[in-house]
Design a protein around this motif. Structure first.
Motif, mmCIF file in Angstrom:
data_model
loop_
_atom_site.group_PDB
_atom_site.id
_atom_site.type_symbol
_atom_site.label_atom_id
_atom_site.label_comp_id
_atom_site.label_asym_id
_atom_site.label_seq_id
_atom_site.Cartn_x
_atom_site.Cartn_y
_atom_site.Cartn_z
ATOM 1 N N ILE A 176 4.219 10.131 -6.656
ATOM 2 C CA ILE A 176 5.405 10.659 -7.354
ATOM 3 C C ILE A 176 5.108 10.832 -8.837
ATOM 4 N N ASN A 177 4.467 9.833 -9.433
ATOM 5 C CA ASN A 177 4.244 9.859 -10.879
ATOM 6 C C ASN A 177 3.009 10.650 -11.287
ATOM 7 N N GLU A 178 2.281 11.183 -10.329
ATOM 8 C CA GLU A 178 1.225 12.148 -10.625
ATOM 9 C C GLU A 178 1.758 13.574 -10.477
ATOM 10 N N GLY A 179 3.053 13.700 -10.122
ATOM 11 C CA GLY A 179 3.706 15.000 -10.095
ATOM 12 C C GLY A 179 3.659 15.725 -8.773
ATOM 13 N N ALA A 206 10.354 14.764 -11.252
ATOM 14 C CA ALA A 206 10.431 13.516 -10.492
ATOM 15 C C ALA A 206 9.621 12.381 -11.140
ATOM 16 N N VAL A 207 8.787 12.705 -12.112
ATOM 17 C CA VAL A 207 7.944 11.700 -12.760
ATOM 18 C C VAL A 207 8.819 10.803 -13.623
ATOM 19 N N PHE A 208 8.753 9.485 -13.383
ATOM 20 C CA PHE A 208 9.536 8.529 -14.165
ATOM 21 C C PHE A 208 8.663 7.432 -14.781
ATOM 22 N N ASP A 209 7.390 7.357 -14.376
ATOM 23 C CA ASP A 209 6.473 6.344 -14.908
ATOM 24 C C ASP A 209 5.081 6.969 -14.979
ATOM 25 N N PRO A 210 4.838 7.810 -16.017
ATOM 26 C CA PRO A 210 3.556 8.525 -16.084
ATOM 27 C C PRO A 210 2.371 7.566 -16.272
ATOM 28 N N PHE A 211 1.185 8.085 -15.911
ATOM 29 C CA PHE A 211 -0.037 7.316 -16.076
ATOM 30 C C PHE A 211 -0.110 6.792 -17.506
ATOM 31 N N PHE A 242 1.087 4.101 -15.789
ATOM 32 C CA PHE A 242 2.050 3.415 -14.920
ATOM 33 C C PHE A 242 2.482 2.055 -15.484
ATOM 34 N N GLY A 243 3.004 2.075 -16.708
ATOM 35 C CA GLY A 243 3.435 0.842 -17.384
ATOM 36 C C GLY A 243 4.528 0.099 -16.636
ATOM 37 N N LEU A 244 5.515 0.827 -16.098
ATOM 38 C CA LEU A 244 6.604 0.185 -15.358
ATOM 39 C C LEU A 244 6.067 -0.487 -14.089
ATOM 40 N N LEU A 245 5.194 0.202 -13.367
ATOM 41 C CA LEU A 245 4.598 -0.376 -12.167
ATOM 42 C C LEU A 245 3.806 -1.637 -12.519
ATOM 43 N N THR A 246 3.063 -1.585 -13.603
ATOM 44 C CA THR A 246 2.285 -2.749 -14.038
ATOM 45 C C THR A 246 3.187 -3.937 -14.333
ATOM 46 N N MET A 247 4.313 -3.681 -15.020
ATOM 47 C CA MET A 247 5.241 -4.760 -15.337
ATOM 48 C C MET A 247 5.864 -5.338 -14.062
ATOM 49 N N ILE A 248 6.281 -4.478 -13.144
ATOM 50 C CA ILE A 248 6.903 -4.947 -11.901
ATOM 51 C C ILE A 248 5.910 -5.778 -11.092
ATOM 52 N N VAL A 249 4.677 -5.311 -10.973
ATOM 53 C CA VAL A 249 3.664 -6.039 -10.209
ATOM 54 C C VAL A 249 3.354 -7.374 -10.885
ATOM 55 N N SER A 250 3.327 -7.403 -12.208
ATOM 56 C CA SER A 250 3.084 -8.664 -12.928
ATOM 57 C C SER A 250 4.202 -9.664 -12.673
ATOM 58 N N LEU A 251 5.444 -9.209 -12.735
ATOM 59 C CA LEU A 251 6.578 -10.101 -12.455
ATOM 60 C C LEU A 251 6.541 -10.583 -11.012
ATOM 61 N N VAL A 275 0.849 -1.193 0.000
ATOM 62 C CA VAL A 275 0.000 0.000 0.000
ATOM 63 C C VAL A 275 0.882 1.241 0.000
ATOM 64 N N ALA A 276 1.898 1.252 0.860
ATOM 65 C CA ALA A 276 2.806 2.405 0.907
ATOM 66 C C ALA A 276 3.556 2.559 -0.413
ATOM 67 N N TRP A 277 4.048 1.442 -0.954
ATOM 68 C CA TRP A 277 4.794 1.474 -2.207
ATOM 69 C C TRP A 277 3.912 1.989 -3.347
ATOM 70 N N PHE A 278 2.714 1.449 -3.506
ATOM 71 C CA PHE A 278 1.832 1.894 -4.590
ATOM 72 C C PHE A 278 1.426 3.353 -4.418
ATOM 73 N N ALA A 279 1.100 3.732 -3.182
ATOM 74 C CA ALA A 279 0.702 5.126 -2.936
ATOM 75 C C ALA A 279 1.848 6.072 -3.268
#
Length: 165
Positions: A64-67, A73-78, A80-89, A55-59
């Motif tokens: 951060i990525n909402e600016g 500081a935004v590195f994975d804009p909506f 959130f493709g990178l987050l999706t890939m990491i969570v899938s792995l 919960v803390a990590w996703f929040a």
């Protein structure tokens, strides 16, 4: 195996008393480092700490990525493709660890069932021999046992709404 040094009459037992191995002793011999790692990961993944960390990590990731700290500081804009890939792995690996733990638990259950069966056979042999030594009729005792088991099964089936056998 343990041996007794005397019987109730004060003599010596002629043979050691047979003890079945404990299921945990048998199971512990087959566990390696990989099994310990899988167990620890599975235990953590099944805990509330795991939920709180995510919960803390996703929040934090989303904020951060909402600016919230600026566009730099935004590195994975909506979306959130990178987050999706990491969570899938992570889901792939976690499901594998869970399956490894389940397979090991199934093996442990098999060991436990084998030991229970062996203990039951031992008890049956001892009971039959003791009954004969006491002059009891094994066939009559078996008939009574079958009647009690059938009555117990019928009662259990009726309580669970199953048809009578």
């Amino acid at each position: 195996m343990t041996s007794h040094h005397g019987d109730p009459a004060g003599g010596q037992w002629p043979h050691p008393v047979i003890r079945l191995p404990h299921e945990q002793q048998i199971f512990a011999h087959g566990r390696g480092v990989q099994d310990h790692v899988a167990d620890r990961i599975t235990a953590f993944a099944g805990s509330m700490r795991f939920v709180y960390v995510h919960v803390a990590w996703f929040a934090g990731w989303i904020l951060i990525n909402e600016g919230i700290f600026g566009q730099a500081a935004v590195f994975d804009p909506f979306p959130f493709g990178l987050l999706t890939m990491i969570v899938s792995l992570e889901a792939i690996f976690l499901s594998t660890f869970v399956m490894v733990s389940q397979n090991r638990q199934a093996a442990r259950d098999t060991i436990r069932a084998d030991l229970n069966f062996e203990a039951s056979v031992r008890s049956e042999v001892w009971s039959t021999n003791l009954g004969r030594a006491l002059g009891l009729d094994p066939e009559e005792i078996e008939r009574q046992t079958q009647e009690l088991l059938a009555a117990s099964r019928d009662k259990m089936n009726s309580e669970m709404g199953r048809p009578q056998e």
